[in-house]
Structure formats: structure tokens, C-alpha cells
Design a protein around this motif. Structure first.
Motif, PDB file in Angstrom:
ATOM      1  N   GLN A 126       0.832  -1.196   0.000  1.00 26.13           N
ATOM      2  CA  GLN A 126       0.000   0.000   0.000  1.00 26.13           C
ATOM      3  C   GLN A 126       0.874   1.256   0.000  1.00 26.13           C
ATOM      4  OE1 GLN A 126      -3.858  -0.606   2.402  1.00 26.13           O
ATOM      5  NE2 GLN A 126      -2.352  -1.832   3.550  1.00 26.13           N
ATOM      6  N   PRO A 127       0.269   2.404  -0.333  1.00 24.47           N
ATOM      7  CA  PRO A 127       1.040   3.656  -0.355  1.00 24.47           C
ATOM      8  C   PRO A 127       1.757   3.961   0.955  1.00 24.47           C
ATOM      9  CG  PRO A 127      -1.073   3.974  -1.433  1.00 24.47           C
ATOM     10  CD  PRO A 127      -1.107   2.602  -0.824  1.00 24.47           C
ATOM     11  N   ASP A 128       1.197   3.512   2.088  1.00 21.19           N
ATOM     12  CA  ASP A 128       1.836   3.770   3.380  1.00 21.19           C
ATOM     13  C   ASP A 128       2.905   2.736   3.719  1.00 21.19           C
ATOM     14  OD1 ASP A 128       0.314   1.557   3.905  1.00 21.19           O
ATOM     15  OD2 ASP A 128      -0.899   2.456   5.493  1.00 21.19           O
ATOM     16  N   GLY A 129       3.170   1.808   2.790  1.00 28.99           N
ATOM     17  CA  GLY A 129       4.199   0.804   2.993  1.00 28.99           C
ATOM     18  C   GLY A 129       3.702  -0.490   3.610  1.00 28.99           C
ATOM     19  N   LYS A 130       2.486  -0.506   4.133  1.00 34.32           N
ATOM     20  CA  LYS A 130       1.948  -1.701   4.767  1.00 34.32           C
ATOM     21  C   LYS A 130       1.457  -2.693   3.708  1.00 34.32           C
ATOM     22  CE  LYS A 130       0.517   0.652   9.020  1.00 34.32           C
ATOM     23  NZ  LYS A 130      -0.619   0.965   9.920  1.00 34.32           N
ATOM     24  N   LEU A 131       1.438  -3.975   4.095  1.00 34.45           N
ATOM     25  CA  LEU A 131       1.010  -5.021   3.170  1.00 34.45           C
ATOM     26  C   LEU A 131      -0.504  -5.180   3.182  1.00 34.45           C
ATOM     27  CD1 LEU A 131       3.627  -7.881   3.738  1.00 34.45           C
ATOM     28  CD2 LEU A 131       3.538  -6.213   1.883  1.00 34.45           C
ATOM     29  N   LEU A 132      -1.038  -5.554   2.040  1.00 33.20           N
ATOM     30  CA  LEU A 132      -2.462  -5.830   1.898  1.00 33.20           C
ATOM     31  C   LEU A 132      -2.617  -7.181   1.208  1.00 33.20           C
ATOM     32  CD1 LEU A 132      -5.451  -4.790   2.102  1.00 33.20           C
ATOM     33  CD2 LEU A 132      -5.139  -3.915  -0.228  1.00 33.20           C
ATOM     34  N   ARG A 133      -3.318  -8.083   1.854  1.00 31.17           N
ATOM     35  CA  ARG A 133      -3.627  -9.387   1.253  1.00 31.17           C
ATOM     36  C   ARG A 133      -4.852  -9.228   0.372  1.00 31.17           C
ATOM     37  NH1 ARG A 133      -7.038 -13.306   4.006  1.00 31.17           N
ATOM     38  NH2 ARG A 133      -6.979 -15.371   3.018  1.00 31.17           N
ATOM     39  N   VAL A 134      -4.776  -9.743  -0.849  1.00 30.65           N
ATOM     40  CA  VAL A 134      -5.887  -9.633  -1.792  1.00 30.65           C
ATOM     41  C   VAL A 134      -6.402 -11.030  -2.118  1.00 30.65           C
ATOM     42  CG1 VAL A 134      -6.645  -8.825  -4.051  1.00 30.65           C
ATOM     43  CG2 VAL A 134      -4.904  -7.539  -2.787  1.00 30.65           C
ATOM     44  N   VAL A 135      -7.683 -11.240  -1.880  1.00 33.07           N
ATOM     45  CA  VAL A 135      -8.314 -12.526  -2.155  1.00 33.07           C
ATOM     46  C   VAL A 135      -9.463 -12.303  -3.135  1.00 33.07           C
ATOM     47  CG1 VAL A 135      -9.551 -14.491  -1.176  1.00 33.07           C
ATOM     48  CG2 VAL A 135      -7.704 -13.421   0.121  1.00 33.07           C
ATOM     49  N   ASP A 136      -9.438 -13.052  -4.225  1.00 33.35           N
ATOM     50  CA  ASP A 136     -10.467 -12.951  -5.258  1.00 33.35           C
ATOM     51  C   ASP A 136     -11.448 -14.099  -5.064  1.00 33.35           C
ATOM     52  OD1 ASP A 136     -11.851 -12.556  -7.758  1.00 33.35           O
ATOM     53  OD2 ASP A 136     -10.065 -11.507  -8.459  1.00 33.35           O
ATOM     54  N   ILE A 137     -12.707 -13.776  -4.875  1.00 31.71           N
ATOM     55  CA  ILE A 137     -13.727 -14.793  -4.580  1.00 31.71           C
ATOM     56  C   ILE A 137     -14.825 -14.762  -5.642  1.00 31.71           C
ATOM     57  CG2 ILE A 137     -15.449 -15.562  -2.905  1.00 31.71           C
ATOM     58  CD1 ILE A 137     -13.749 -14.281  -0.727  1.00 31.71           C
ATOM     59  N   VAL A 138     -15.178 -15.935  -6.128  1.00 30.81           N
ATOM     60  CA  VAL A 138     -16.284 -16.066  -7.074  1.00 30.81           C
ATOM     61  C   VAL A 138     -17.503 -16.570  -6.314  1.00 30.81           C
ATOM     62  CG1 VAL A 138     -17.177 -17.336  -9.060  1.00 30.81           C
ATOM     63  CG2 VAL A 138     -14.844 -16.429  -9.098  1.00 30.81           C
ATOM     64  N   VAL A 139     -18.579 -15.800  -6.371  1.00 27.53           N
ATOM     65  CA  VAL A 139     -19.830 -16.135  -5.686  1.00 27.53           C
ATOM     66  C   VAL A 139     -20.891 -16.433  -6.738  1.00 27.53           C
ATOM     67  CG1 VAL A 139     -21.550 -15.378  -4.008  1.00 27.53           C
ATOM     68  CG2 VAL A 139     -19.194 -14.543  -3.832  1.00 27.53           C
ATOM     69  N   VAL A 140     -21.538 -17.585  -6.613  1.00 25.84           N
ATOM     70  CA  VAL A 140     -22.535 -17.995  -7.609  1.00 25.84           C
ATOM     71  C   VAL A 140     -23.938 -17.905  -7.025  1.00 25.84           C
ATOM     72  CG1 VAL A 140     -23.377 -19.872  -9.064  1.00 25.84           C
ATOM     73  CG2 VAL A 140     -20.913 -19.506  -8.803  1.00 25.84           C
ATOM     74  N   LYS A 141     -24.797 -17.151  -7.721  1.00 22.18           N
ATOM     75  CA  LYS A 141     -26.216 -17.072  -7.364  1.00 22.18           C
ATOM     76  C   LYS A 141     -26.954 -18.072  -8.249  1.00 22.18           C
ATOM     77  CE  LYS A 141     -26.238 -12.714  -8.360  1.00 22.18           C
ATOM     78  NZ  LYS A 141     -26.720 -11.339  -8.603  1.00 22.18           N
ATOM     79  N   LEU A 142     -27.194 -19.267  -7.706  1.00 17.52           N
ATOM     80  CA  LEU A 142     -27.773 -20.371  -8.481  1.00 17.52           C
ATOM     81  C   LEU A 142     -29.269 -20.489  -8.209  1.00 17.52           C
ATOM     82  CD1 LEU A 142     -27.348 -22.767 -10.375  1.00 17.52           C
ATOM     83  CD2 LEU A 142     -26.761 -24.156  -8.351  1.00 17.52           C
ATOM     84  N   LEU A 143     -30.046 -20.372  -9.271  1.00 14.46           N
ATOM     85  CA  LEU A 143     -31.508 -20.449  -9.178  1.00 14.46           C
ATOM     86  C   LEU A 143     -32.007 -21.781  -9.717  1.00 14.46           C
ATOM     87  CD1 LEU A 143     -32.595 -16.869 -10.363  1.00 14.46           C
ATOM     88  CD2 LEU A 143     -32.678 -17.772  -8.030  1.00 14.46           C
TER      89      LEU A 143
END
Length: 257
Positions: free
Chosen positions: A144-161
Motif C-alpha cells: 500500500q502507499p503507506d508501505g503496509k502489506l495488503l492481502r488480496v483474495v479474489d472470490i467467485v460467488v454464484v447465485k444459483l436459481l
């Protein structure tokens, strides 16, 4: 203006590597010169008697000449100031996973001033599990701009009908004899080398036992929401959850994978 960014992908022959298929992902960001510094304006060809052109040599000893043109002049020269509003399907390009082995991850986290004292205790996961997550591409680290770390998690959510219009919801989860109430939509972590629709298919096959032919996913109904919060798995490591909501419809409940 970083809130107004146009993105497009163009496939063309690479001038640097002939015969290699190359896709250029271009981001167009509009900016405006606001400085009143006369010397800087003159250096940029905007002050004095200059004709609106200036040259500059970069760190690799390339000398490039730039010119200020009106919008009509740009259009006449075939320069794109805006990308088409309709750009076809969602990008199929993905990033290759880049991970850190356990000792490398530990050293990197400590050098970034992440408190590891509670990792691997109680409900918090260990550095080894975090390393495995990075290697698999299930998460990434950003500075991040302040030097701290950021964990990024990409999640796929399925709306199943279902055919009756009912929505599938995960009610509870049992792991190692421990039962926990969930009340959430079916979801899975997207690997960095995995397209979002492939992740959705993996969720349907591996978690729900549904074949590809039994579920129709709407490619035009994908909504992305980002939420930043403290991680419940890794103490002291803030996490950005990028959730991709997809709509799907059950076609044949008797189908098997």
C-alpha cells in the motif's frame, strides 16, 4: 483522473518478438496540467515561443519527442482518446501465480513489520498455510502507499436459481467434527491463473457435484464488489476481498458430473 479509466485489450504482432502472439492491455487515463511553474511549462513546450513540442531522454538513452495537439488533430492522426463503449466479452487473460516458500514468506512478512506472534495459534492460520495460499495463487500481496502489506483474495460467488426460482444457499459447514452455521451463497477462491468463469465451474463441479451441462452461467451478469477488512485467518494482515457475483440457472437436477 484515476476514477475514470478506460481499458481495452488489443491483439497484434509484437515488434520486439516476431511470431509471438501478443495481447496488449491498455489503460487510458485522462490528466490535466495544473502547474503554474513557468520553467516547467516551458520545458514541456507550453511556455514562451515554443511550438508545443519538446524532447526528453529517458534512463535507457531513448530520446522521444512529444507534441501538444488538439482533440481534432488527434482524431485526424488516428489517436484514440476514448475506447469503444462496447468491447465484447470479459477478458480471458489471467495472471500467473507468484508465491513465496515458507521461510521466504516469513522473512518478507517480518521485514514488512507484520506481527506473526499469533499466527498458527487458536483460529489463526500459520505462515506455512499462508505460503501455500500464495503458491497456489489463491491470494496475493500488495504494498500500500503507506508501505503496509495488503492481502488480496479474489472470490467467485454464484447465485444459483432452480426452475422454481429458489436461490441456493450454503446453510452450514462441518469440518473435523465441528459444525458451523454459514447462511451464505456458494463461493470459492479464484486462483490468479484461473479465469473467473472457470473458477465458477470448478465450484459447481467440485463443491456441488454439478456437471457443466446442468448449469447455465450468465456471462453478461457479473458484478464485482471490493471489501477491505481485517483478516480472520491471518492476524494483523488487512485483506481486500474482491467478490465476483455471477448469476446461474439450474438446467437439469438429475445430471451428474
Amino acid at each position: 483522473n484515476f476514477m475514470d479509466v478506460d481499458t481495452i485489450e488489443e491483439e497484434t504482432q509484437s515488434p520486439s518478438y516476431p511470431s509471438i502472439r501478443t495481447v496488449y492491455r491498455k489503460e487510458l487515463i485522462m490528466g490535466r496540467v495544473t502547474t503554474t511553474d513557468a520553467s516547467l511549462l516551458q520545458r514541456l513546450g507550453l511556455g514562451g515561443a515554443k511550438d508545443g513540442s519538446f524532447s526528453i531522454k529517458d534512463s535507457q538513452n531513448y530520446t522521444r519527442t512529444y507534441s501538444w495537439l488538439s482533440a481534432s488533430d488527434c482524431q485526424a492522426r488516428g489517436l484514440k482518446l476514448r475506447f469503444p463503449a462496447e468491447r465484447g466479452e470479459i477478458s480471458a487473460l489471467v495472471n500467473a501465480p507468484i508465491g513465496l516458500e515458507e521461510e521466504e514468506a516469513k522473512r518478507f512478512l517480518e521485514e514488512s513489520h507484520v506481527d506473526l506472534s499469533q499466527w498458527g495459534t487458536g483460529t489463526y492460520k500459520s505462515v506455512a498455510e499462508f505460503s501455500e495460499e500464495l503458491v497456489k495463487g489463491e491470494a496475493a500481496l500488495l504494498r500500500q502507499p503507506d508501505g503496509k502489506l495488503l492481502r488480496v483474495v479474489d472470490i467467485v460467488v454464484v447465485k444459483l436459481l432452480s426452475d422454481e426460482g429458489k436461490l441456493l444457499v450454503e446453510a452450514e459447514e462441518i469440518f473435523k467434527g465441528h459444525k458451523e452455521s454459514r447462511k451464505r451463497l456458494p463461493a470459492v477462491k479464484r486462483r490468479s491463473d484461473e479465469h473467473q468463469f472457470l473458477a465458477a465451474r470448478r465450484l459447481l463441479r467440485s463443491f456441488l457435484g454439478l456437471s457443466d451441462s446442468s448449469v447455465a452461467i450468465d456471462p453478461d451478469d457479473v458484478r464485482i464488489i471490493e471489501q477491505k477488512q481485517e483478516s480472520t485467518s491471518y492476524f494483523g494482515l488487512p485483506t481486500l476481498y474482491r467478490k465476483r457475483y455471477m448469476s446461474a440457472r439450474l438446467l437439469n437436477t438429475d445430471s451428474k458430473p
